[in-house]
Design a protein around this motif. Structure first.
Motif, PDB file in Angstrom:
ATOM      1  N   PRO A 105      69.323  36.533  14.466  1.00 53.67           N
ATOM      2  CA  PRO A 105      68.498  37.579  15.077  1.00 53.67           C
ATOM      3  C   PRO A 105      69.104  38.026  16.405  1.00 53.67           C
ATOM      4  N   ALA A 106      68.830  39.275  16.752  1.00 51.31           N
ATOM      5  CA  ALA A 106      69.332  39.775  18.025  1.00 51.31           C
ATOM      6  C   ALA A 106      68.600  39.071  19.164  1.00 51.31           C
ATOM      7  N   ASP A 107      69.337  38.759  20.238  1.00 48.49           N
ATOM      8  CA  ASP A 107      68.690  38.090  21.375  1.00 48.49           C
ATOM      9  C   ASP A 107      69.263  38.595  22.692  1.00 48.49           C
ATOM     10  N   GLY A 108      69.940  39.729  22.633  1.00 46.11           N
ATOM     11  CA  GLY A 108      70.569  40.212  23.858  1.00 46.11           C
ATOM     12  C   GLY A 108      70.408  41.711  23.992  1.00 46.11           C
ATOM     13  N   THR A 109      71.409  42.317  24.620  1.00 50.06           N
ATOM     14  CA  THR A 109      71.347  43.764  24.822  1.00 50.06           C
ATOM     15  C   THR A 109      72.389  44.451  23.954  1.00 50.06           C
ATOM     16  N   CYS A 110      72.158  45.754  23.783  1.00 49.52           N
ATOM     17  CA  CYS A 110      73.032  46.541  22.912  1.00 49.52           C
ATOM     18  C   CYS A 110      74.427  46.663  23.525  1.00 49.52           C
ATOM     19  N   PHE A 111      75.442  46.401  22.705  1.00 50.84           N
ATOM     20  CA  PHE A 111      76.833  46.470  23.138  1.00 50.84           C
ATOM     21  C   PHE A 111      77.176  47.860  23.671  1.00 50.84           C
ATOM     22  N   PHE A 112      76.528  48.862  23.119  1.00 55.90           N
ATOM     23  CA  PHE A 112      76.889  50.247  23.454  1.00 55.90           C
ATOM     24  C   PHE A 112      75.963  50.859  24.497  1.00 55.90           C
ATOM     25  N   THR A 113      74.661  50.638  24.342  1.00 53.36           N
ATOM     26  CA  THR A 113      73.696  51.345  25.183  1.00 53.36           C
ATOM     27  C   THR A 113      73.104  50.475  26.283  1.00 53.36           C
ATOM     28  N   GLY A 114      73.232  49.165  26.145  1.00 52.70           N
ATOM     29  CA  GLY A 114      72.632  48.283  27.137  1.00 52.70           C
ATOM     30  C   GLY A 114      71.147  48.079  26.947  1.00 52.70           C
ATOM     31  N   GLU A 115      70.564  48.790  25.988  1.00 54.06           N
ATOM     32  CA  GLU A 115      69.136  48.598  25.704  1.00 54.06           C
ATOM     33  C   GLU A 115      68.949  47.289  24.944  1.00 54.06           C
ATOM     34  N   PRO A 116      67.719  46.839  24.804  1.00 45.78           N
ATOM     35  CA  PRO A 116      67.492  45.617  24.027  1.00 45.78           C
ATOM     36  C   PRO A 116      68.025  45.783  22.607  1.00 45.78           C
ATOM     37  N   ALA A 117      68.759  44.778  22.136  1.00 48.27           N
ATOM     38  CA  ALA A 117      69.342  44.859  20.799  1.00 48.27           C
ATOM     39  C   ALA A 117      68.299  44.514  19.752  1.00 48.27           C
ATOM     40  N   VAL A 118      68.472  45.105  18.566  1.00 44.36           N
ATOM     41  CA  VAL A 118      67.535  44.804  17.476  1.00 44.36           C
ATOM     42  C   VAL A 118      68.220  44.106  16.305  1.00 44.36           C
ATOM     43  N   GLU A 119      69.526  44.213  16.230  1.00 42.41           N
ATOM     44  CA  GLU A 119      70.247  43.573  15.114  1.00 42.41           C
ATOM     45  C   GLU A 119      71.713  43.482  15.484  1.00 42.41           C
ATOM     46  N   ARG A 120      72.518  42.955  14.548  1.00 40.86           N
ATOM     47  CA  ARG A 120      73.956  42.822  14.782  1.00 40.86           C
ATOM     48  C   ARG A 120      74.719  43.693  13.796  1.00 40.86           C
ATOM     49  N   VAL A 121      75.851  44.220  14.258  1.00 42.90           N
ATOM     50  CA  VAL A 121      76.632  45.115  13.408  1.00 42.90           C
ATOM     51  C   VAL A 121      78.105  44.687  13.444  1.00 42.90           C
ATOM     52  N   LEU A 122      78.755  44.812  12.298  1.00 43.39           N
ATOM     53  CA  LEU A 122      80.169  44.451  12.182  1.00 43.39           C
ATOM     54  C   LEU A 122      81.043  45.671  12.440  1.00 43.39           C
ATOM     55  N   ILE A 123      82.105  45.451  13.204  1.00 46.93           N
ATOM     56  CA  ILE A 123      83.030  46.530  13.535  1.00 46.93           C
ATOM     57  C   ILE A 123      84.440  46.113  13.141  1.00 46.93           C
ATOM     58  N   GLY A 124      85.158  47.023  12.519  1.00 38.93           N
ATOM     59  CA  GLY A 124      86.533  46.700  12.155  1.00 38.93           C
ATOM     60  C   GLY A 124      87.270  47.910  11.616  1.00 38.93           C
ATOM     61  N   ARG A 125      88.520  47.689  11.314  1.00 36.93           N
ATOM     62  CA  ARG A 125      89.285  48.744  10.641  1.00 36.93           C
ATOM     63  C   ARG A 125      88.984  48.650   9.152  1.00 36.93           C
ATOM     64  N   THR A 126      89.196  49.752   8.470  1.00 39.49           N
ATOM     65  CA  THR A 126      88.800  49.771   7.063  1.00 39.49           C
ATOM     66  C   THR A 126      89.817  50.482   6.183  1.00 39.49           C
ATOM     67  N   TYR A 127      89.723  50.185   4.906  1.00 40.11           N
ATOM     68  CA  TYR A 127      90.525  50.921   3.919  1.00 40.11           C
ATOM     69  C   TYR A 127      89.774  52.164   3.480  1.00 40.11           C
TER      70      TYR A 127
END
Length: 508
Positions: free
Chosen positions: A486-508
């Motif tokens: 579960p989210a327990d911190g702030t949003c990586f992008f907006t700094g607002e309270p986070a609600v979930e986690r998202v995966l970031i990467g390069r793709t085919y």
RNA sequence: CGGGGAGUGGCGCAGCCUGGUAGCGCAUCUGCUUUGGGAGCAGAGGGUCGCAGGUUCGAAUCCUGUCUCCCCGACCA
């Protein structure tokens, strides 16, 4: 120094290596038609295995197979605005039904034979299946309606790559209609779980199942879910998708039912699919510098017997010995199916055959020569551990009876081992401590994996900004894992309270 | 669509700049000798060089046009 079967290594040039595996393992070749490939027997055999196992899972879920037309009237697409927006740029269109000579020895479409309404070569079948569903669904008793088809589809992609993105590809597409949102959503997630289990258990390809961010949704969908696999170069491959379509497609195709109270309601529909892209995923998950390593459950031949024939009087005895071995192995079950054995008695030289099967990735190669016949042995090569530490080929000479007795367990061990190896790689390359995407993904590391960050799930312009920011780093959001902490911190992008986690990467 | 590359025996390539009717490796066929890490030797067959024009006594080679495929990028269920 190990002498490998391929001329390119993964480390040196992953893209060239990928193409080399496809060529050397006889999986597929260019067809001369833009973006379309010829799938050769070994590659198609893998697809048939995928079909066999997946089809059983689909039917287990109470879904029935059908077949719908290749051609879809253009007007069908025009009924769903988002859907047509998403696919308009990549649709093949049939406009004529006859050719005539142009007087210069060429054939051209006959202007007299222009179709009144152009036909689209299906890029996906929601619209045409929706039209059928509107006829088939009348009452709440007709629901849920669950159909699937195995078919080819065409998407005129700008850039194609064998198996990963071809203009024409083979897939299955499941389409279901339900009385309400909850039932449709349950079906969407059931299909997703079916794909996750299939990838892990059958392809030995660990994946992360989750929901796609809004900007990555299927055109016309309310929610899109995917399974994402990590290739050996750290890039992501979307290996299967499942969509909750809400009532949009039902409205466009008029899929309504009369409920218990006599009222009329729109159906909630879903669609889900996996394609020949999965084979690309298998190559980039399990391949090594000697070619493909085919997981036993999808290997067209799980055990290949290579007799060491020498065109002399010993050959008969060797072949007899091999045939009895073949019969004993075929009588076995592995993964609750008969073991698939090939006795490769063709005319090629034994060494050529051996390396051919190594490159194709047959899980177990058994060589039988005169000495084995005399001693009652077999020489066993496991594709998942080809070499000894010394760099020599790791051939185990064992009693024939012992090999047969342990063959099914050996296949299971290979299947499990391939999965474990890939799982370890996935786990090691999902980083949860990334604070600076540019530094993490722009460093010297050749094969960076993914970052998992917390976010506030913004929409609209804020989301667009994030997408642009990632795009500059050639990154995309893959999905929001269903089983993430579960989210327990702030949003990586907006700094607002986070609600979930998202995966970031390069793709085919 | 932008950038790059390539079309020459079955496959992979050289030859092209400095025109003179085609060469190499692999594969194939034959023979002999070999054989558990992709055999060796000898011999043989097979292509008119993507397509269409043009220049020339003569074009794979020079010129013009055209088609196709691949790679990188943009795009993308």
């Amino acid at each position: 120094m190990i002498k490998h079967a391929l001329s390119v290594t993964r480390q040196a040039d992953f893209a060239a290596w990928y193409q080399d595996v496809i060529a050397e393992a006889d999986l597929a070749e260019e067809s001369g038609v833009r973006g379309c490939m010829v799938i050769k027997p070994w590659g198609y055999g893998i697809w048939e295995r995928i079909q066999t196992v997946m089809d059983a899972a689909i039917k287990d879920a109470g879904v029935q197979n059908c077949y719908f037309p290749l051609f879809i009237p253009l007007s069908f697409f025009e009924k769903e605005a988002d859907h047509v927006d998403g696919f308009a740029k990549e649709m093949a269109v049939v406009t004529h039904h006859r050719l005539i000579g142009d007087g210069k020895g060429k054939l051209i479409p006959d202007p007299e034979a222009k179709l009144e309404e152009p036909l689209i070569v299906r890029p996906t079948s929601e619209t045409v299946i929706g039209a059928a569903m509107s006829r088939w669904v009348q009452s709440w008793r007709d629901l849920p309606l669950k159909v699937n088809q195995w078919a080819n589809v065409v998407r005129w992609e700008m850039r194609t790559r064998m198996f990963l993105r071809t203009s024409e590809f083979l897939w299955q597409e499941g389409h279901t209609a339900h009385a309400d949102r909850d039932d449709a959503m349950a079906e969407t997630l059931r299909a997703l779980e079916m794909y996750r289990a299939f990838a892990e258990d059958v392809l030995a390809m660990p994946v992360i199942a989750g929901e796609k961010p809004e900007n990555e949704r299927f055109p016309g969908a309310v929610a899109t879910y995917s399974i994402e696999a990590m290739m050996q170069d750290g890039k992501a491959l979307q290996a299967g998708t499942s969509h909750y379509l809400g009532t949009g497609f039902a409205e466009a195709a008029n899929i309504r039912y009369q409920d218990r109270d006599g009222g009329h309601s729109l159906c909630h529909t879903t669609s889900w699919g996996v394609s020949t892209r999965m084979i690309g995923g298998v190559i980039m998950t399990h391949g090594d510098d000697d070619g493909l390593r085919c997981p036993p459950r999808i290997a067209p031949h799980q055990i290949v017997i290579v007799p060491m024939l020498r065109d002399n009087e010993e050959d008969t005895a060797i072949l007899d010995y091999c045939r009895s071995l073949e019969a004993e192995l075929k009588a076995l079950d592995a993964f609750r199916e008969p073991v698939r054995v090939l006795l490769d008695a063709g005319a090629a030289k034994a060494q050529t055959k051996r390396w051919g099967w190594v490159k194709k990735g047959a899980p177990v190669i058994v060589e039988v020569g005169p000495r084995d016949v005399a001693g009652g042995n077999v020489a066993v090569i496991r594709r998942d551990r080809l070499y000894q530490d010394s760099g020599k080929l790791d051939t185990a000479f064992v009693a024939k009876g012992d090999f047969v007795a342990g063959a099914a367990a050996m296949l299971a061990d290979i299947q499990q081992g391939l999965h474990a190896e890939a799982k370890a790689r996935l786990d090691a390359n999902v980083r949860r401590d990334v604070t600076d995407l540019a530094a993490h993904f722009g460093g010297d590391d050749k094969f960076v994996g993914w970052a998992e960050v917390q976010w506030s799930r913004p929409t609209g312009a804020v989301l667009d900004g994030i997408v642009e920011q990632l795009k500059a780093l050639k990154l995309t959001m893959r999905n929001t894992p269903l089983d993430a902490a579960p989210a327990d911190g702030t949003c990586f992008f907006t700094g607002e309270p986070a609600v979930e986690r998202v995966l970031i990467g390069r793709t085919y």
